[in-house]
Design a protein around this motif. Sequence first.
Motif, PDB file in Angstrom:
ATOM      1  N   TRP A   1       0.603 -33.259 -22.015  1.00 42.13           N
ATOM      2  CA  TRP A   1       1.187 -34.490 -21.733  1.00 42.13           C
ATOM      3  C   TRP A   1       1.550 -35.434 -22.983  1.00 42.13           C
ATOM      4  N   PHE A   2       2.530 -36.111 -22.899  1.00 41.14           N
ATOM      5  CA  PHE A   2       3.027 -36.666 -24.117  1.00 41.14           C
ATOM      6  C   PHE A   2       3.005 -36.066 -25.553  1.00 41.14           C
TER       7      PHE A   2
ATOM      8  N   ARG B   1       5.160 -33.402 -28.273  1.00 43.31           N
ATOM      9  CA  ARG B   1       6.433 -33.381 -28.661  1.00 43.31           C
ATOM     10  C   ARG B   1       6.929 -31.919 -28.869  1.00 43.31           C
TER      11      ARG B   1
END
Length: 116
Positions: free
Chosen positions: A53-54, A56
């Motif tokens: 999650w989150f 890149r």
Amino acid sequence: MPTLSLTAADRSAIAQLELADTMWRRAVGLLGRQALAAETGLLIKPCLQIHTWFMRFAIDAVFVDSNNEIVRVVDTLTPFRSAWGGWRARAVIELPAGTARRHGLQPGMRLRIETS
């Protein structure tokens, strides 16, 4: 922070690893980074499950047991996903996407993790 060498049982080099073995380092993991450089990775222990999650970028997740035997490989885990290594997993090695396939990493293989 010490650097660790990750090699296959035949001693072929796979990556240089950072170690995340404290609660804070495990929680942060690779968050905030733009990418993982080739031939680098992160060893998170103890660890049964991870998430991206989150993040890149995609990673390969190689879950190992207490003897550094691979119990599960998750290729190209994209952002906003999770992966569980199973009950035998004790740690996970996060590598740049494609590294596991390039080195032929699969369950049952034993890895060597040594201080460089």
